[in-house]
Design a protein around this motif. Structure first.
Motif, PDB file in Angstrom:
ATOM      1  N   ILE A   1      13.974  45.338   2.770  1.00 15.46           N
ATOM      2  CA  ILE A   1      14.079  44.291   3.790  1.00 15.46           C
ATOM      3  C   ILE A   1      13.297  44.684   5.038  1.00 15.46           C
ATOM      4  CG2 ILE A   1      15.705  43.233   5.422  1.00 15.46           C
ATOM      5  CD1 ILE A   1      17.735  43.161   3.102  1.00 15.46           C
ATOM      6  N   ALA A   2      13.444  45.925   5.479  1.00 13.10           N
ATOM      7  CA  ALA A   2      12.711  46.368   6.669  1.00 13.10           C
ATOM      8  C   ALA A   2      11.206  46.298   6.448  1.00 13.10           C
ATOM      9  CB  ALA A   2      13.134  47.791   7.023  1.00 13.10           C
ATOM     10  N   ARG A   3      10.755  46.710   5.264  1.00 13.94           N
ATOM     11  CA  ARG A   3       9.325  46.625   4.953  1.00 13.94           C
ATOM     12  C   ARG A   3       8.847  45.170   4.970  1.00 13.94           C
ATOM     13  NH1 ARG A   3      10.111  50.016  -0.079  1.00 13.94           N
ATOM     14  NH2 ARG A   3       9.722  52.186   0.483  1.00 13.94           N
ATOM     15  N   ALA A   4       9.631  44.279   4.360  1.00 15.14           N
ATOM     16  CA  ALA A   4       9.236  42.870   4.284  1.00 15.14           C
ATOM     17  C   ALA A   4       9.091  42.268   5.672  1.00 15.14           C
ATOM     18  CB  ALA A   4      10.259  42.093   3.462  1.00 15.14           C
ATOM     19  N   ALA A   5      10.029  42.588   6.572  1.00 12.70           N
ATOM     20  CA  ALA A   5       9.947  42.072   7.938  1.00 12.70           C
ATOM     21  C   ALA A   5       8.743  42.656   8.672  1.00 12.70           C
ATOM     22  CB  ALA A   5      11.241  42.393   8.682  1.00 12.70           C
ATOM     23  N   ARG A   6       8.516  43.950   8.490  1.00 12.85           N
ATOM     24  CA  ARG A   6       7.352  44.592   9.118  1.00 12.85           C
ATOM     25  C   ARG A   6       6.056  43.922   8.693  1.00 12.85           C
ATOM     26  NH1 ARG A   6       6.239  50.148   6.458  1.00 12.85           N
ATOM     27  NH2 ARG A   6       5.644  48.677   4.814  1.00 12.85           N
ATOM     28  N   ASP A   7       5.918  43.690   7.390  1.00 11.27           N
ATOM     29  CA  ASP A   7       4.662  43.165   6.866  1.00 11.27           C
ATOM     30  C   ASP A   7       4.481  41.689   7.181  1.00 11.27           C
ATOM     31  OD1 ASP A   7       4.369  45.721   5.874  1.00 11.27           O
ATOM     32  OD2 ASP A   7       4.858  45.184   3.805  1.00 11.27           O
ATOM     33  N   ALA A   8       5.562  40.901   7.087  1.00  8.00           N
ATOM     34  CA  ALA A   8       5.445  39.459   7.322  1.00  8.00           C
ATOM     35  C   ALA A   8       5.267  39.127   8.795  1.00  8.00           C
ATOM     36  CB  ALA A   8       6.675  38.741   6.773  1.00  8.00           C
ATOM     37  N   LEU A   9       5.916  39.903   9.658  1.00 10.56           N
ATOM     38  CA  LEU A   9       5.888  39.606  11.093  1.00 10.56           C
ATOM     39  C   LEU A   9       4.903  40.488  11.855  1.00 10.56           C
ATOM     40  CD1 LEU A   9       9.744  39.219  11.595  1.00 10.56           C
ATOM     41  CD2 LEU A   9       8.053  37.403  11.288  1.00 10.56           C
ATOM     42  N   HIS A  10       4.225  41.394  11.138  1.00  9.48           N
ATOM     43  CA  HIS A  10       3.253  42.307  11.766  1.00  9.48           C
ATOM     44  C   HIS A  10       3.903  43.011  12.956  1.00  9.48           C
ATOM     45  CE1 HIS A  10       0.394  40.228   9.210  1.00  9.48           C
ATOM     46  NE2 HIS A  10       0.774  39.079   9.748  1.00  9.48           N
ATOM     47  N   ALA A  11       5.061  43.624  12.675  1.00  9.75           N
ATOM     48  CA  ALA A  11       5.897  44.136  13.755  1.00  9.75           C
ATOM     49  C   ALA A  11       6.410  45.526  13.453  1.00  9.75           C
ATOM     50  CB  ALA A  11       7.084  43.199  13.969  1.00  9.75           C
ATOM     51  N   GLU A  12       6.769  46.235  14.509  1.00 12.71           N
ATOM     52  CA  GLU A  12       7.558  47.444  14.369  1.00 12.71           C
ATOM     53  C   GLU A  12       9.007  47.038  14.111  1.00 12.71           C
ATOM     54  OE1 GLU A  12       7.626  51.132  17.203  1.00 12.71           O
ATOM     55  OE2 GLU A  12       9.252  49.786  17.804  1.00 12.71           O
ATOM     56  N   VAL A  13       9.654  47.711  13.183  1.00  9.17           N
ATOM     57  CA  VAL A  13      11.049  47.403  12.858  1.00  9.17           C
ATOM     58  C   VAL A  13      11.907  48.627  13.155  1.00  9.17           C
ATOM     59  CG1 VAL A  13      12.678  46.727  11.053  1.00  9.17           C
ATOM     60  CG2 VAL A  13      10.366  45.770  11.061  1.00  9.17           C
ATOM     61  N   ALA A  14      12.908  48.422  14.000  1.00  4.86           N
ATOM     62  CA  ALA A  14      13.876  49.475  14.309  1.00  4.86           C
ATOM     63  C   ALA A  14      15.177  49.167  13.585  1.00  4.86           C
ATOM     64  CB  ALA A  14      14.115  49.544  15.813  1.00  4.86           C
TER      65      ALA A  14
END
Length: 229
Positions: free
Chosen positions: A19-32
């Motif tokens: 899930i964290a990877r998917a959010a990082r890749d889809a939103l082009h974001a750092e995920v904490a």
């Protein structure tokens, strides 16, 4: 864009990392990822806060743009999301785009969260949809009409969230169906069943070393060195 993913992570498993990877890749974001000290919607955790945070650090070791944020461990009392987001907003300023990541099942319960409507004044809300457990407007209307009423005018495509600091809502589909759940993982460990393939190997080794989640009444076979519990 900053994305924050809270939870008890008791323990962390491959599904959380996906899930964290998917959010990082889809939103082009750092995920904490933020482990909760005292999750207000759940019973007491089975491992203490520092142990859960350590396992989380091991799970994302080497993953670009993923990190662990321990701020909830340092705050007394229930780990309310609204308090965490208020602290993050104070730290990062009023103009930074922030998003809070939840599961689709949590979206159906969002109206039970502490001061839940205030969340949108502090961040965007992104709900991750697992295949086979999708949430759409019809399901929200039937199961959580309060939530639908709140997010109806806030619904945005995920890539539009970075255009504003807060107030939006987006659904983020998860391409792969993940079998893992922390509840089932704890059951498998306690029962001495196979579980190691549900977590990164570093996490599995540390769980064994700390003797976490094990039921002392379960006696493993004498040849346990060759068994993958």
């Amino acid at each position: 864009m900053r994305v924050f993913y809270g939870g008890s992570f008791d323990p962390v498993h491959n599904g959380h990392v996906a899930i964290a990877r998917a959010a990082r890749d889809a939103l082009h974001a750092e995920v904490a990822l933020l482990p909760a000290r005292d999750p207000p919607h759940k019973a007491a955790t089975h491992a203490d806060a520092e142990q859960r945070a350590e396992l989380l650090e091991l799970a994302i070791e080497g993953e670009p743009a993923l990190r662990v944020d321990r701020r909830e461990l340092h705050r007394a009392g229930p780990s309310y999301t609204c308090d965490t987001l208020a602290e993050l907003r104070a730290d990062l300023g009023g103009s930074a785009p922030l998003a809070w990541l939840i599961g689709a099942d949590s979206l159906l319960q969002l109206h039970t969260w502490h001061r839940w409507r205030e969340l949108f004044d502090l961040a965007h809300i992104v709900a991750v949809q697992r295949p086979g457990a999708e949430v759409d407007a019809a399901r929200l209307r039937a199961e959580a009409p309060q939530v639908l009423a709140e997010i109806g005018q806030r619904w945005l495509p995920p890539d539009a969230l970075a255009d504003s600091p807060h107030g939006g809502f987006a659904l983020l589909p998860l391409a792969e169906l993940r079998p893992e759940s922390s509840t089932e993982l704890r059951r498998r460990i306690a029962a001495g069943e196979q579980w190691r393939d549900w977590v990164p190997e570093r996490v599995a080794a540390r769980i064994v070393q700390l003797n976490l989640y094990r039921d002392p009444a379960v006696i493993l076979p004498a040849s346990s060195s060759s068994v993958r519990p």
